[in-house]
Enzyme design. Sequence first.
Site, PDB file in Angstrom:
ATOM      1  N   TYR A 127       0.822  -1.211   0.000  1.00  0.00           N
ATOM      2  CA  TYR A 127       0.000   0.000   0.000  1.00  0.00           C
ATOM      3  C   TYR A 127       0.859   1.265   0.000  1.00  0.00           C
ATOM      4  O   TYR A 127       0.638   2.158  -0.824  1.00  0.00           O
ATOM      5  CB  TYR A 127      -0.997  -0.010   1.158  1.00  0.00           C
ATOM      6  CG  TYR A 127      -2.046   1.059   0.996  1.00  0.00           C
ATOM      7  CD1 TYR A 127      -3.069   0.919   0.063  1.00  0.00           C
ATOM      8  CD2 TYR A 127      -1.982   2.234   1.724  1.00  0.00           C
ATOM      9  CE1 TYR A 127      -4.008   1.906  -0.115  1.00  0.00           C
ATOM     10  CE2 TYR A 127      -2.924   3.231   1.552  1.00  0.00           C
ATOM     11  CZ  TYR A 127      -3.934   3.064   0.628  1.00  0.00           C
ATOM     12  OH  TYR A 127      -4.851   4.042   0.437  1.00  0.00           O
ATOM     13  N   GLU A 134       1.650   6.446  -6.812  1.00  0.00           N
ATOM     14  CA  GLU A 134       0.559   7.241  -7.395  1.00  0.00           C
ATOM     15  C   GLU A 134       0.796   8.734  -7.124  1.00  0.00           C
ATOM     16  O   GLU A 134       0.615   9.571  -8.014  1.00  0.00           O
ATOM     17  CB  GLU A 134      -0.790   6.818  -6.800  1.00  0.00           C
ATOM     18  CG  GLU A 134      -1.241   5.428  -7.200  1.00  0.00           C
ATOM     19  CD  GLU A 134      -2.469   4.952  -6.431  1.00  0.00           C
ATOM     20  OE1 GLU A 134      -3.197   5.797  -5.856  1.00  0.00           O
ATOM     21  OE2 GLU A 134      -2.711   3.736  -6.403  1.00  0.00           O
TER      22      GLU A 134
END
Length: 198
Positions: A127, A134
């Site tokens: 994550y 991102e």
Amino acid sequence: MYVLARLIAVYAARGASAETAAAVWDEVAPALKVWQTGAVLEVLHALVGFVRSPVSSTLLQVTSRVYVLWLVAAAVPEARASPVFSSMIVAWCLAEIPRYLWYGISLVSKPPFALTWIRYSGFLLLYPVGAGSEIVITAISLPYQRALQPAPWRYVLCIAALIVYVPGLPYMYYYMMRQRRRQLRGSTISKTAASKLQ
């Protein structure tokens, strides 16, 4: 799995270089667009109750990926040419492969503890790598987004997305921590109870 295999094949054939990172998009984009855009159905499934997933966390995860794919990577070649794009794809794939395998097995039987552990522990590393990637490729895209005319709304949307990551990241991480605790506690209890019956 196909997307990850294509990414690995590109790096295996070309070695690690800036040119290789730039070539990854051409290899993975078609499949990535289909799979990540198709994930919008997960939000719909949560909304209508086909699955027990909360709509808010599902919406946040799917929206961030679709946004990064279409409004950042597809729109800005400089962002997708970064090696960080590859790290994002690896993190996405390594999170989704055990997840969907776990879902598939759970349709017919109880998934093995090892798969449950991988499914609910992999996010601890994946994550931060995926979401961090991102954020980085969104930041890389900002000067180019600003120059895209007549679409300055993309630049504003990128800034807004970066702001949403601030509360969104902890929310999703703690949500997954709660899921992990609940799933692994249940699997450990089941495993212990099964061993006592033998």
